[in-house]
Scaffold this motif. Structure first.
Motif, PDB file in Angstrom:
ATOM      1  N   LEU A 191     -43.927  60.455  39.624  1.00 28.21           N
ATOM      2  CA  LEU A 191     -44.813  60.530  38.463  1.00 28.21           C
ATOM      3  C   LEU A 191     -44.804  61.934  37.855  1.00 28.21           C
ATOM      4  CD1 LEU A 191     -47.944  58.425  39.470  1.00 28.21           C
ATOM      5  CD2 LEU A 191     -45.926  57.719  38.172  1.00 28.21           C
TER       6      LEU A 191
ATOM      7  N   GLY B 170     -43.809  62.097  32.031  1.00 29.56           N
ATOM      8  CA  GLY B 170     -44.217  60.733  31.761  1.00 29.56           C
ATOM      9  C   GLY B 170     -43.087  59.725  31.726  1.00 29.56           C
TER      10      GLY B 170
ATOM     11  N   TRP C  38     -41.561  58.224  34.346  1.00 30.17           N
ATOM     12  CA  TRP C  38     -41.906  57.147  35.273  1.00 30.17           C
ATOM     13  C   TRP C  38     -43.414  56.888  35.235  1.00 30.17           C
ATOM     14  CZ3 TRP C  38     -38.246  54.305  37.505  1.00 30.17           C
ATOM     15  CH2 TRP C  38     -36.964  54.868  37.675  1.00 30.17           C
ATOM     16  N   LYS C  39     -43.771  55.617  35.419  1.00 26.02           N
ATOM     17  CA  LYS C  39     -45.185  55.242  35.542  1.00 26.02           C
ATOM     18  C   LYS C  39     -45.318  54.268  36.706  1.00 26.02           C
ATOM     19  CE  LYS C  39     -45.984  55.851  30.579  1.00 26.02           C
ATOM     20  NZ  LYS C  39     -46.520  57.210  30.734  1.00 26.02           N
ATOM     21  N   ASP C  40     -46.526  53.874  36.989  1.00 30.96           N
ATOM     22  CA  ASP C  40     -46.774  52.981  38.127  1.00 30.96           C
ATOM     23  C   ASP C  40     -46.444  51.546  37.718  1.00 30.96           C
ATOM     24  OD1 ASP C  40     -47.542  51.719  40.378  1.00 30.96           O
ATOM     25  OD2 ASP C  40     -49.659  52.220  40.248  1.00 30.96           O
ATOM     26  N   TRP C  41     -45.137  51.270  37.598  1.00 33.08           N
ATOM     27  CA  TRP C  41     -44.683  49.952  37.167  1.00 33.08           C
ATOM     28  C   TRP C  41     -44.278  49.056  38.342  1.00 33.08           C
ATOM     29  CZ3 TRP C  41     -41.452  53.482  33.721  1.00 33.08           C
ATOM     30  CH2 TRP C  41     -42.062  53.675  32.490  1.00 33.08           C
TER      31      TRP C  41
ATOM     32  N   GLU D 228     -40.296  49.061  34.122  1.00 33.06           N
ATOM     33  CA  GLU D 228     -41.355  48.684  33.193  1.00 33.06           C
ATOM     34  C   GLU D 228     -41.352  47.183  32.931  1.00 33.06           C
ATOM     35  OE1 GLU D 228     -43.116  50.063  28.829  1.00 33.06           O
ATOM     36  OE2 GLU D 228     -41.225  50.885  29.583  1.00 33.06           O
TER      37      GLU D 228
ATOM     38  N   THR E 298     -35.659  53.292  33.758  1.00 28.14           N
ATOM     39  CA  THR E 298     -37.072  52.945  33.600  1.00 28.14           C
ATOM     40  C   THR E 298     -37.337  51.595  32.926  1.00 28.14           C
ATOM     41  OG1 THR E 298     -37.114  54.352  31.611  1.00 28.14           O
ATOM     42  CG2 THR E 298     -37.961  55.289  33.663  1.00 28.14           C
TER      43      THR E 298
END
Length: 472
Positions: free
Chosen positions: A437, A292, A294-297, A414, A410
């Protein structure tokens, strides 16, 4: 006859919190702003030191987790060693932090209090020996000592009645397993040999949470195995992490400190620290390290929109590997530049290639080429020189492993600072082998490492060092 100075001195001896308030202005230019958490911490520390004075067996070691900016270092590492001499001039205290210079600064501030006119007036009998008055190691005239060191420093020949460890991990390096192991070994092994009496000498650990296996997490695991430990945990916002739980009743508007850490301040910190940084440093609840990150930022941008932007610092960042075996690491790259303090990713790729093929692959991508400063990077740099390809050697601070660099990068993603060509986003996020991801749970994290290097190079300007090697 009533003597105000003697009365103040007696109040200081009886109440550590009073001492902190009285001597605050001696070392800090800003006005003192009281809050309930300061008294809570002071009272607990006072109880601990009184047992040291009486040489009673310790009830437990003490862990205090509070956000940065909560005066934890001033209270625990600067004021407490001085106050201990008010009730027992023979107490020897060892203090440590992640940095030798930080430990020295704390020690010097303590010494500044002792040498201040106010302290001399109230406690004229407590004096530092003229022949033993150093910034990191000084003694008083009745046997007491203060020794300041770091997690990587030497503590040979000194044994303490009181151990204080203040931030054993640098927040920028705490995600590195190497740094965490070093700090935990210091807590377990080095400090255990620096006690006058192992049954009596307590260790006070004060820090912000940074990782599940930081020094606090390490000790909490030992608590489950029987270690005697008291845990005071005070997140910036009320949550189930508040310990002891009855301290929740002191939170106002759901906040630890409505003056210094109001909602506006905390909202800014959420942006600047990112989700993981805020969860750990402010909420004392580090996010799990098993996924978790990285996210779809990323913000998509079309080719037409990107064509109208004149990018600066455009280049390709590489994570290199020399193999055709797809079960091993790949050679991966991210091509990006900046405009208006934002980053734009224009190309990505990864291939499993032997060295000669890899060199041709690099030559066909956008230059200059940024290569990590390590043994394999040096080899590639020398080969690129022979091929006439411009390359730049990059060295990043904050730990050498992939996870450490990812966590440094990150917050920028973000925070909405990274735009990606829309046709690339699905590959970056969801590729079966290299999708970020899944990082760090996927076997292949080469694209994630190239991405982190690119972000840190372009956006973490003051904290990265780039060594140019010219057209090589």
């Amino acid at each position: 006859m009533y003597d105000p100075a003697k009365a103040m001195a007696q109040l200081c001896r009886l109440d550590f919190h009073y001492f902190v308030k009285l001597f605050w202005g001696v070392i800090i230019s800003e006005d003192y702003v009281d809050n309930w958490h300061i008294k809570t911490i002071c009272d607990e520390l006072q109880t601990t030191v009184i047992r040291v004075k009486d040489r009673q067996p310790k009830l437990y070691d003490l862990v205090i987790n509070v956000p940065p900016g909560s005066s934890k270092s001033t209270i625990c590492t600067v004021m407490l060693p001085v106050w201990s001499w008010l009730i027992d001039e023979s107490i020897r205290t060892l203090t440590a932090s992640y940095s030798g210079s930080l430990s020295m600064n704390h020690s010097v501030l303590s010494r500044d209090i002792i040498k201040s006119p106010l302290f001399i007036k109230l406690f004229p009998d407590i004096k530092i020996r003229k022949d033993f008055d150093n910034k990191t190691h000084y003694k008083n005239t009745t046997g007491g000592e203060r020794y300041a060191t770091s997690v990587t420093g030497s503590v040979t020949g000194f044994h303490a009645h009181l151990l204080i460890v203040d931030d054993p991990l640098n927040p920028k390096e705490a995600v590195s397993q190497t740094e965490r192991t070093r700090a935990n070994d210091f807590m377990d092994n080095t400090l255990s040999t620096r006690k006058v009496n192992k049954a009596v000498t307590p260790t006070i650990l004060v820090m912000q949470r940074l990782h599940e296996d930081d020094a606090t997490g390490h000790w909490l695991k030992q608590k489950k195995q029987g270690k005697k430990l008291k845990h005071i945990c005070l997140p910036a916002e009320i949550s189930n992490e508040v310990k002891p739980a009855d301290l929740k009743s002191f939170y106002k508007e759901g906040l630890l400190d409505v003056v210094r850490m109001n909602k506006s301040v905390l909202n800014d910190l959420k942006i600047s620290l990112g989700g993981y940084g805020y969860a750990g440093q402010m909420m004392q609840s580090p996010a799990p390290a098993d996924g978790g990150i990285w996210k779809d930022w990323f913000i998509p941008i079309t080719f037409e929109e990107l064509s109208n932007i004149k990018l600066q610092q455009l280049g390709s960042d590489w994570d290199l590997a020399y193999t055709k075996n797809e079960s091993n690491s790949a050679t991966a790259y991210v091509t990006a530049g900046t405009f208006d303090n934002k980053m734009y990713i224009t190309d990505i790729g990864f291939e499993w290639l032997e060295f000669p093929e890899m060199m041709r692959y690099i030559k066909g991508k956008t230059k200059p080429h940024y290569i990590e400063a390590k043994a394999s990077g040096l080899s590639a740099k020398q080969s690129l020189r022979k091929a006439g390809i411009p390359a730049i050697e990059v060295k990043m601070n904050g730990g050498g492993d992939k996870e450490a660099r990812a966590r440094m990068a990150t917050p920028y993603a973000e925070g909405g600072l990274i735009y990606v060509l829309d046709s690339l986003i699905d590959t970056i996020l969801n590729d079966e082998r290299q999708g970020i991801l899944k990082f760090p749970n996927n076997n292949n994290n080469d694209l994630a490492d190239a991405l982190a290097q690119s972000i840190n190079r372009l956006l973490l300007k003051k904290k990265s060092r780039v060594k140019k090697s010219g057209l090589i």
